[in-house]
Scaffold this active site. Structure first.
Site, mmCIF file in Angstrom:
data_model
loop_
_atom_site.group_PDB
_atom_site.id
_atom_site.type_symbol
_atom_site.label_atom_id
_atom_site.label_comp_id
_atom_site.label_asym_id
_atom_site.label_seq_id
_atom_site.Cartn_x
_atom_site.Cartn_y
_atom_site.Cartn_z
ATOM 1 N N GLU A 173 0.810 -1.227 0.000
ATOM 2 C CA GLU A 173 0.000 0.000 0.000
ATOM 3 C C GLU A 173 0.837 1.267 0.000
ATOM 4 O OE1 GLU A 173 -2.942 -0.387 3.097
ATOM 5 O OE2 GLU A 173 -4.112 -1.766 1.867
ATOM 6 N N LYS A 191 5.699 -1.159 1.854
ATOM 7 C CA LYS A 191 5.055 -1.345 3.157
ATOM 8 C C LYS A 191 5.032 -2.824 3.546
ATOM 9 C CE LYS A 191 0.586 -0.524 5.420
ATOM 10 N NZ LYS A 191 -0.850 -0.347 5.203
ATOM 11 N N GLN A 192 4.734 -3.678 2.548
ATOM 12 C CA GLN A 192 4.525 -5.104 2.838
ATOM 13 C C GLN A 192 4.818 -5.920 1.596
ATOM 14 O OE1 GLN A 192 0.254 -3.574 2.867
ATOM 15 N NE2 GLN A 192 -0.025 -5.780 3.044
HETATM 16 C C1 BGC Z 1 -2.625 -3.733 5.010
HETATM 17 C C2 BGC Z 1 -3.616 -4.458 4.135
HETATM 18 C C3 BGC Z 1 -4.564 -5.239 5.024
HETATM 19 C C4 BGC Z 1 -5.207 -4.345 6.059
HETATM 20 C C5 BGC Z 1 -6.058 -5.101 7.047
HETATM 21 C C6 BGC Z 1 -3.368 -2.868 5.975
HETATM 22 O O1 BGC Z 1 -2.456 -2.246 6.783
HETATM 23 O O2 BGC Z 1 -1.768 -2.931 4.238
HETATM 24 O O3 BGC Z 1 -2.950 -5.320 3.274
HETATM 25 O O4 BGC Z 1 -5.539 -5.828 4.255
HETATM 26 O O5 BGC Z 1 -4.191 -3.689 6.781
HETATM 27 O O6 BGC Z 1 -5.306 -6.021 7.761
#
Ligand code: BGC
Length: 801
Positions: free
Chosen positions: A489, A593-594
């Site tokens: 994100e 971020k991930q």
């Molecule tokens: C993450 C998403 C995730 C959401 C709910 C967000 O911080 O970036 O990938 O779906 O949190 O857990």
């Protein structure tokens, strides 16, 4: 008490000694009980003090306006927020003239323990009131895994000195006052004041029932309680009720050593369609059944259910008792989240807290369902059937966006898109493929053709239609998907996100294959050969960007040309970055971020060579800040695959300890279900090397130095496969079923009952440890020895979501 020493290390439970008033909200999440249908935070029986009271019913929410500074076409108009429904947990105790309130008097002893094999939360306390009276209180609470509407508590108070006049008030409290005020963190929940409107109430004998309705979402919620009481001769019982309160009071005088015991059964029922008498009667019937089963019966059913679960689903670890505890904690909560969700969503926090407003995201299909597929496949079927029930809304959303097929919401409770932020919401179209792939995995793992015909095919078809209309063939014939957001994100609305394109490719192919398998059903859905050919063409021509110069895959077109984030100038307190920097800046820089491309390498490992995996992993390690708890587990899986076993171990521990060590600092809002499930994946897919995107399960086992043995079981097509990994060999044993073909290190292996198959451990190369952005390295996992209390080591505060 510092957070990291609160819980004792114990392989089959979580125990807390003493009471940390400041850390209560976190403990309430950790001690939450749920069956996926109802969820109770681990609040103290007497209601106060509390961190955050919480009782949640899956699917019960209130609508609230989504205010926009500047609106736009297709923006959702209202959001859905989980609500704290009528609290049926409360049992208040009056000791002579003093309320049993642990903030006052002297707490001589306090202990809670959540037992994973029993599914019970036990509490023992000894307390001396400010007036000098001492009582012992013990309670045992459960949320039934077998009677889904039922929670129960066995509450006992014993006089230590006395005589003591005691009053127990067993309560139902609606519209409870919630602590709060404006939360600056967008990941917390909206606090809705008094969401319940009273409709009916009754109290008589040992029983009370309240019926309410949510003001805007129009859901009717009934809760009832009934009691069994044992105590010295002549106790007195009264029942009363008001709009927002039901109460059964019991009073008596206890002499030293005497006990008053109250067994409370609580039942919940809710519906948006059924009439008031129908919902009320449903609750009363559930109470009758629970009383009939009795407390001992409920406890026995709970144990039986869990015995079966652990026999077929346990993950065993030798060499790290804290990780063993954490992974069982994880499995237990994943089970609780999914066991009885039955055609309702599995939210990102399960039913353990209001974080993220109780919404479900891609977390469910990408992290939670892959775990449940092999241990509780029925829960997966139910979760996917819930998605299927939302198809009409998803089709409407697609039409609104000018697309074909179905566009599933990024975040929702009932099925409508609730994300008001388009770039990290609707643009994350990959959720469609995440759902489709979860359905494919379920069918492959179970052979449930009926499900595929009735639900899976339609999910595949509608998502394939969406991809076909979202993407296009360019002049060179390549199929491109532009303007989408992948899992990371910190990038948004990018072109040809590799994860998205590869998942869409699987989705398109799987839809065409399923349509060929079930031609009549496919024809009824309007699928013809021209359409399936178009899906196949798009899949075949799917464009996957590659940076030849760097020899890595850009996460999306152009990503590797972006400016690097200035990590050296980013102090630790500025993480998570989303709370300190504008999105526009994050979006145009290389900072992750991930796991995104790294996740693509897990779910579509077949699309990358080993060399590409190693290079890509090293490249993205330097950029990934893990501001999401959904990252460490995936990094663990690929770290293990590319031979970075110690790093994989560190990430596994981070994912597993996310809540027990409160690494993100927000466990108070609920548990991180994806990270917990991810910890299981880190072990099974990471060290076990399991991949399930091919026709057969394949394994490439590896073990880090810190672990001596890893063992797990998987239900697959009516068989139960047990896998045991040590540093010298891997042994596959078929505990149920007739035979199973799998791949070990790429070689076919047939496992037959009574003939465990053993293979020596491959010795992988040990590459140099990859580097992370400064300050974002995972904590090094120390090698553990024997049972210990607390980890001793100061866990890093990750400040992740
Ligand atoms: C993450 C998403 C995730 C959401 C709910 C967000 O911080 O970036 O990938 O779906 O949190 O857990």
């Amino acid at each position: 008490m510092s957070p990291q020493t609160t819980f004792t290390v114990d392989p089959w439970g979580i125990a807390e000694h003493g009471l940390d008033l400041g850390g209560q909200a976190r403990a309430e999440s950790v001690f939450a009980l749920s069956n996926g249908h109802i969820g109770l935070r681990g609040n103290l029986d007497e209601g106060e003090p509390h961190g955050l009271p919480g009782t949640y019913l899956n699917g019960v929410f209130e609508l609230r306006p989504l205010p926009y500074a500047e609106g736009g076409y297709g923006y959702p108009e209202s959001g859905q927020s989980v609500i704290n429904v009528t609290n049926g947990k409360i049992i208040r105790l009056l000791v002579d003239d003093e309320p049993f309130d642990l903030r006052y008097g002297e707490l001589r002893h306090h202990q809670r323990r959540l037992d994973f094999r029993e599914g019970l939360l036990r509490r023992d306390a000894e307390w001396t009131s400010p007036a000098g009276r001492t009582v012992k209180v013990s309670s045992t609470r459960l949320v039934s895994l077998t009677q889904r509407a039922i929670a129960a508590v066995d509450y006992r108070v014993t006089a230590v000195d006395g005589p003591i006049r005691v009053v127990l008030q067993s309560e139902l409290v609606a519209n409870e006052q919630l602590p709060g005020g404006a939360e600056a963190d967008p990941r917390a929940a909206a606090v809705l004041e008094a969401p319940l409107v009273a409709e009916a109430r009754m109290a008589a004998g040992t029983k009370a029932v309240l019926v309410h309705r949510t003001r805007y979402s129009g859901q009717r919620v009934a809760v009832g309680m009934d009691h069994l009481i044992e105590g010295p001769e002549g106790f007195h019982v009264t029942a009363e009720c008001a709009e927002d309160q039901g109460r059964v009071s019991v009073t008596t005088v206890l002499h030293p050593g005497e006990e008053l015991r109250l067994t409370k059964f609580t039942a919940y029922g809710w519906s948006a369609t059924r009439s008031l008498p129908a919902v009320r009667d449903q609750v009363e019937a559930a109470l009758t059944a629970a009383r009939y089963t009795g407390w001992n019966g409920l406890v026995a059913e709970q144990r039986e259910f869990l015995k079966d679960f652990w026999e077929t689903s346990d993950i065993q670890i030798d060499g790290d008792v804290e990780l063993q505890q954490a992974v069982r904690f994880a499995l237990f909560h994943v089970l609780q989240a999914g066991a009885r969700s039955e055609e309702r969503a599995i939210p990102a926090k399960g039913l353990t807290g209001p974080g993220y407003d109780g919404h479900s995201f891609w977390d469910t299909e990408t992290f939670v369902l892959p775990v449940l597929t092999y241990c509780l496949p029925d829960a997966v079927k139910q979760a996917l059937r819930w998605r299927h029930t939302t198809l009409p809304l998803a089709r409407e959303r697609a039409a609104q966006l000018g697309l074909a097929g179905a566009v599933f919401p990024w975040r929702t409770i009932r099925g409508e898109e609730c994300s008001g932020y388009w770039p990290a919401g609707t643009a994350a179209f990959h959720i469609g493929a995440d759902i489709a792939v979860a359905a494919v995995r379920y069918v492959r793992a179970t052979g449930d053709v009926e499900f595929e015909k009735a639900y899976g095919l339609e999910l595949l078809v509608e998502t394939a239609r969406m991809w076909r209309s979202l993407g296009h063939h360019d002049a060179a014939g390549r199929f491109r998907i532009e303007g989408v957001t992948g899992p990371d994100e910190y990038s948004a609305v990018a072109d040809n996100n590799v994860f998205t394109n590869l998942m869409a490719q699987t989705n398109l192919r799987a839809a065409a294959e399923a349509a060929a398998r079930h031609q009549t059903v496919a024809a009824a859905l309007g699928v013809d050969t021209e359409e399936t050919a178009a899906w196949r063409d798009a899949a075949r021509a799917m464009y996957i960007p590659y940076d030849e110069k760097l020899g890595v895959h850009p996460q999306a077109d152009g990503f590797t040309d972006h400016q690097l984030w200035d990590f050296d100038a980013t102090p630790p307190e500025k993480y998570p970055l989303l709370l300190h920097y504008p999105y526009f800046d994050l979006y145009r820089k290389q900072v992750v971020k991930q796991a995104d491309l790294v996740l693509a390498m897990q779910v579509r490992g077949d699309a990358f060579t080993d060399e590409q995996k190693a290079r890509n992993f090293a490249y993205y390690e330097r950029l990934t800040v893990r501001d999401s708890s959904l990252s460490a587990c995936t990094q663990a899986v690929i770290a293990a695959e590319v031979g970075q076993l110690d790093l994989a171990y560190d990430y596994t521990a981070e994912a597993a300890l996310m809540d027990l060590h409160d690494l993100g600092g927000n466990t108070k809002d609920g548990l991180h279900m994806a990270s917990l499930a991810g910890a299981c994946l880190a072990l099974v897919a990471g060290f076990g090397g399991l991949r399930d995107h091919g026709d057969q399960l394949s394994f490439r086992p590896r073990l880090p130095a810190g672990l001596r043995r890893l063992a797990f079981a998987m239900k697959i097509r009516g068989t139960l496969l047990h896998v045991e990994i040590t540093h010298t060999r891997t042994t596959y044993t078929l505990r149920r079923g007739s035979s199973l073909n799998l791949l070990h290190e790429g070689e076919p292996l047939r496992v037959e009952p009574g003939r465990p198959a053993s293979r020596p451990m491959a010795v992988p190369e040990t590459p140099e440890r990859c580097l992370q952005p400064p300050g974002r390295e995972p904590a090094r996992r120390q090698q553990q020895s024997g049972p210990a209390v607390g980890s001793g080591a100061e866990p890093p505060h990750l400040a992740a979501e």
